[in-house]
Structures are given as C-alpha cells and as structure tokens.
Design a protein around this motif. Sequence first.
Motif, PDB file in Angstrom:
ATOM      1  N   UNK A 162      -1.860 -32.377 -14.165  1.00 42.16           N
ATOM      2  CA  UNK A 162      -1.540 -31.555 -14.633  1.00 42.16           C
ATOM      3  C   UNK A 162      -1.693 -30.035 -14.962  1.00 42.16           C
ATOM      4  N   UNK A 163      -3.531 -29.590 -14.807  1.00 36.09           N
ATOM      5  CA  UNK A 163      -3.660 -28.623 -15.337  1.00 36.09           C
ATOM      6  C   UNK A 163      -3.620 -27.968 -14.390  1.00 36.09           C
ATOM      7  N   UNK A 164      -2.674 -28.374 -12.866  1.00 41.98           N
ATOM      8  CA  UNK A 164      -2.645 -27.527 -11.512  1.00 41.98           C
ATOM      9  C   UNK A 164      -0.989 -27.292 -11.517  1.00 41.98           C
ATOM     10  N   UNK A 165      -0.206 -27.436 -12.116  1.00 45.02           N
ATOM     11  CA  UNK A 165       1.277 -27.681 -11.995  1.00 45.02           C
ATOM     12  C   UNK A 165       1.189 -26.088 -11.769  1.00 45.02           C
ATOM     13  N   UNK A 166       2.901 -25.665 -11.148  1.00 51.16           N
ATOM     14  CA  UNK A 166       3.076 -24.171 -10.783  1.00 51.16           C
ATOM     15  C   UNK A 166       3.010 -23.153 -12.063  1.00 51.16           C
ATOM     16  N   UNK A 167       3.653 -23.418 -13.001  1.00 51.94           N
ATOM     17  CA  UNK A 167       4.112 -22.485 -14.461  1.00 51.94           C
ATOM     18  C   UNK A 167       2.148 -22.676 -14.765  1.00 51.94           C
ATOM     19  N   UNK A 168       1.361 -23.326 -14.707  1.00 51.38           N
ATOM     20  CA  UNK A 168      -0.017 -23.319 -14.790  1.00 51.38           C
ATOM     21  C   UNK A 168      -1.426 -22.570 -14.493  1.00 51.38           C
ATOM     22  N   UNK A 169      -0.481 -22.014 -12.958  1.00 50.18           N
ATOM     23  CA  UNK A 169      -0.828 -21.426 -11.792  1.00 50.18           C
ATOM     24  C   UNK A 169      -0.732 -20.581 -12.204  1.00 50.18           C
ATOM     25  N   UNK A 170       0.666 -19.890 -12.104  1.00 50.86           N
ATOM     26  CA  UNK A 170       1.144 -18.543 -12.463  1.00 50.86           C
ATOM     27  C   UNK A 170       0.555 -17.837 -13.587  1.00 50.86           C
ATOM     28  N   UNK A 171       0.106 -18.656 -14.471  1.00 51.42           N
ATOM     29  CA  UNK A 171      -0.261 -18.249 -15.748  1.00 51.42           C
ATOM     30  C   UNK A 171      -1.721 -17.694 -15.576  1.00 51.42           C
ATOM     31  N   UNK A 172      -2.801 -18.804 -14.794  1.00 53.24           N
ATOM     32  CA  UNK A 172      -3.929 -18.344 -14.622  1.00 53.24           C
ATOM     33  C   UNK A 172      -4.269 -17.376 -13.815  1.00 53.24           C
ATOM     34  N   UNK A 173      -3.273 -16.460 -13.049  1.00 46.60           N
ATOM     35  CA  UNK A 173      -3.294 -15.573 -12.075  1.00 46.60           C
ATOM     36  C   UNK A 173      -3.124 -13.843 -12.812  1.00 46.60           C
ATOM     37  N   UNK A 174      -2.407 -14.772 -13.669  1.00 44.89           N
ATOM     38  CA  UNK A 174      -1.883 -13.904 -14.412  1.00 44.89           C
ATOM     39  C   UNK A 174      -3.189 -13.091 -15.568  1.00 44.89           C
ATOM     40  N   UNK A 175      -4.223 -14.153 -15.417  1.00 38.67           N
ATOM     41  CA  UNK A 175      -4.999 -13.241 -16.672  1.00 38.67           C
ATOM     42  C   UNK A 175      -6.342 -12.528 -16.578  1.00 38.67           C
ATOM     43  N   UNK A 176      -5.547 -11.666 -17.219  1.00 40.53           N
ATOM     44  CA  UNK A 176      -6.357 -10.365 -16.696  1.00 40.53           C
ATOM     45  C   UNK A 176      -7.873  -9.396 -16.098  1.00 40.53           C
ATOM     46  N   UNK A 177      -7.949  -9.595 -15.360  1.00 37.60           N
ATOM     47  CA  UNK A 177      -9.887  -9.645 -14.834  1.00 37.60           C
ATOM     48  C   UNK A 177     -10.443  -9.092 -16.566  1.00 37.60           C
ATOM     49  N   UNK A 178     -10.010  -8.157 -17.303  1.00 37.48           N
ATOM     50  CA  UNK A 178     -10.554  -7.485 -18.370  1.00 37.48           C
ATOM     51  C   UNK A 178     -10.777  -8.482 -19.521  1.00 37.48           C
ATOM     52  N   UNK A 179     -10.141  -9.291 -19.935  1.00 36.69           N
ATOM     53  CA  UNK A 179     -10.022 -10.607 -20.922  1.00 36.69           C
ATOM     54  C   UNK A 179     -10.832 -11.516 -20.440  1.00 36.69           C
ATOM     55  N   UNK A 180     -11.393 -11.172 -19.274  1.00 38.53           N
ATOM     56  CA  UNK A 180     -12.681 -12.571 -18.830  1.00 38.53           C
ATOM     57  C   UNK A 180     -13.438 -11.940 -18.607  1.00 38.53           C
ATOM     58  N   UNK A 181     -13.986 -10.476 -18.659  1.00 41.54           N
ATOM     59  CA  UNK A 181     -14.781 -10.221 -18.513  1.00 41.54           C
ATOM     60  C   UNK A 181     -14.924  -9.608 -20.130  1.00 41.54           C
ATOM     61  N   UNK A 182     -14.322  -9.207 -20.755  1.00 45.17           N
ATOM     62  CA  UNK A 182     -14.839  -9.669 -22.477  1.00 45.17           C
ATOM     63  C   UNK A 182     -14.942 -10.637 -22.929  1.00 45.17           C
ATOM     64  N   UNK A 183     -14.715 -11.808 -22.554  1.00 44.87           N
ATOM     65  CA  UNK A 183     -15.473 -13.131 -23.433  1.00 44.87           C
ATOM     66  C   UNK A 183     -16.925 -12.815 -22.125  1.00 44.87           C
ATOM     67  N   UNK A 184     -17.248 -12.983 -21.348  1.00 39.86           N
ATOM     68  CA  UNK A 184     -18.275 -13.203 -20.541  1.00 39.86           C
ATOM     69  C   UNK A 184     -19.823 -12.221 -21.322  1.00 39.86           C
TER      70      UNK A 184
END
Length: 446
Positions: free
Chosen positions: A423-445
């Motif tokens: 369920x977490x690998x639906x095309x729409x979800x994969x698109x949202x994952x790939x759109x997530x900005x790198x700086x958003x992830x780095x900010x959390x880390x």
Amino acid sequence: MKREQAIIIGGGMAGKLIAAAISPYFLHVQILEKDPQPENKNTVRKGIPQAHHIHALLHAGDHALERLFPGFQKDMIKRGSIKIDSLRDLAWFHHGVWKLRYKSGYPTLLQTRPLLETYIEERVNQTANITYVYGTKVQSFLLTDDQSKVCGVEVLKENKINKVSGDLVIDTSGSVSFTKGWLEKQGKTVPEEKVDIGLCYATRKFTLPEPPNDFKIKIIYPNPAKETIGGTLSMIENNQCIVTLNGYLNSLNPAEVKDEQGFIHKTAMLPLPDIYQELQKGTSESETAIYKVPHIMWRHFERVNLPAGLVVAGDSICRIDPVFGQGMSIAALEALAIRDYIASTSPTGQLKKLQKQLAKIIAPAWLMVLCEDFRFDEVKGKKPLGLKVLQWYVKQIFLLSAKNKSIYKDLVRVTNLVSPAALLFKPATIIEVLKLKKEDVEKIDS
C-alpha cells in the motif's frame, strides 16, 4: 465431526486466544499453564513480566478479538478501557516530526494488560469445553509408536507425572519455547534469526490532577542513530496513566529510574519535554517495573519437519520488539489462521502448511521492526537485503506523514497490520516521496 481433545502449552495471551478460536472443533480444549493461578485479577503472573507496561492493541488485533469474542470492544469500554481515535487522539513525535492529527474513524482501545487479559480469560472460562489448568509443567511430548505424530504430553503437577492425550498440541509456551528445547535434546536445530537490540523498558503508573485535554496517548520516539531513549504516556482505566521509558542498546540504566525522582528526571532527557512537563503535576501510584529484551528472534519452525499433530505459535515462534506493540495482535491473527485451517482440514496430520501460514503473518511485522531497529548503529544481527534502500524510502514516508493525510492513513493501515506494505508503494505515493526536498530530510537529521 468434532475431534476429541486439543492441548495448548502456555496460558498467556496467545494460548487463550487460540483456545477460544479452536474450541468449536474439539470436544475438549486444555490450556496447561506452568504458573500458579494469580491471587486476584490485578496480579501479574511471573511468566508475563511485560504485563506492567503499555498494551494498546493494533487495529488488526482489535478486529481479531472482536471476531473471537463478539462484543469485545463494548465490554472493554464498560470495564474502563479508553476508546480513542487512532489519529486524532494520538500525539506521535517520530523521526523528528509530529504526525498529522485529524478525525480518522480508526478506533482503538487503551488499557492495562491485566484488564485486557482478565476479560479474555473470563470469556475463555465461559466456554464450556475449555479447561484452564494452572501449576502444570509440560515435561515431554508423547509420540505414537512410529514416532511420527504427537499424541499428547507428559506433565508434572503437584509433584506427580501424568499423561494427557490430545489429537492436536499447540505450543504457545513463550520465548523460551518448549518445542525448541525438546528438538534440541534430540539433536535437531531450529533455524533462527536473532537481532541484539539491548532494549530496556521502565514503567510507572501516575495519577494526573486533570487528564490531558489534547491527547489520550503521546509517543516521543527517539530519532536514530543519535538518540536511543524514547517514552510514551498513555491514559488507562481508573483515571490513571502509564508512562513507559524505552532505551535501546542498554542506554536505559534500571538503577537510574528505580525511584520516582530518578524516573521523572529521565523523562526530562527525552527528545521533547512534553512527558516530563505532564509528570510535574502528577502523583506516582506504583513502583518502577523493569522489563528487558536483550534481543528479538524469529524461529523458523516452518522449515523444520515437526511431528504430525504439533503446531508452534505466539512468542514460541517470534519474540518481536515490543516498542511497536505488535505481539498481541500477531497472536490474535495467528489464532484466526489456526481456526480457519482446522475448520477446513484435519488437524491430525502434517501441519506444515499451517506453520507456513503463521510465518507469513509474522514476516511483514518482522521486516518493519528490522527496518527501524537497524537504524541504531550498534544493533547486531543479519540485515535483510536492500535494507538501506528500504530505510531511506520508509523515512520519507514518515516525514510525509507529518503533512500528507492520505499517506499517513496508508502508513497507519500498514503498521496496524490491516493492509500489506505494498500500500505504501502506490504510484502516487512514490511520486510524493521523490518530490520530498532534500533539505527537508537534512533538516530533520541535523
């Protein structure tokens, strides 16, 4: 036509649920429990030290228990369980972000383990053909003359050895696993996955002058690999709350949280001060209960040629990381699977197909746990193939669940064992994952 008798080794949650599930198909079901009968319903048996800690069922567990015991949810609410909306009433800080909160229509229950287990035992005892026998230790399996089939067990009760015959024997003896020990005495090995996590739980009950008005359960999860200690505050029956600290890699020292002040001081060291601030207004109602899980393991009995008439279930197969709250729900799903199998076939023959079905129930939960536990650098064990890619993808899902309702709802269905991980690998979800900005992830880390 009903079979004569089924024997269940171990009277914990899995044993009770399986007894209820299979009772329509046998004239008699005996649950053999090695511990003596508790003096009262609020007493925690020696064999379940984890019972002091938080026990919120996953959605799959709630649904399964309702099928096994019709009226379960209404009855539990009458007894004091707190019904919550799983998304609106849960405040969950996870991987550095707060999950979304909104009315979802996904209810679940909060309560102590003694309240839950007492109710289930009462329902089991109301079933005329189930007998619950305390103070009975299984010594050995009884086998047919050709050694091909288990036909009962040899037990020790009140210093006397007795034989109990059965058409089906189900081992739910717990993480020690009677069957594993029995096989090892015969020189046989059970393939096992083992991961060292060094987990320690510390729990106390508190009374708050006023219940929190913005949540019913709050989880502060550590952000690995830098943080190893998390905490949860959950409302329970009798207007009390349970607070549990969980520390990975032996980072939670039981001596430091033994007394009330030490326990509260440790909550101040969580990633956020929320639980500490709540406890400033509270009164402790219990001593600190400690529960250690040095490692998790999955024993692959489905790969072993077990004698006919024998099934292994519950913690005897898999001891999973309790932080994720999956154990009782897995046991309930196993009970339904065993019931359905017995309803459709004879339990007197080889049960390898059923053992494989139980393994399929465990597999997705096990992978979820490994994905998270291996985020801590010093956790030791065999890593699944593609783990790094899976961890990266799942973390994006976690971050998106702070702002995307659809993705969060899908995540909840998967983590609650209601829907497959696909369920977490639906095309729409994969698109949202790939759109997530790198700086958003780095900010959390950072």
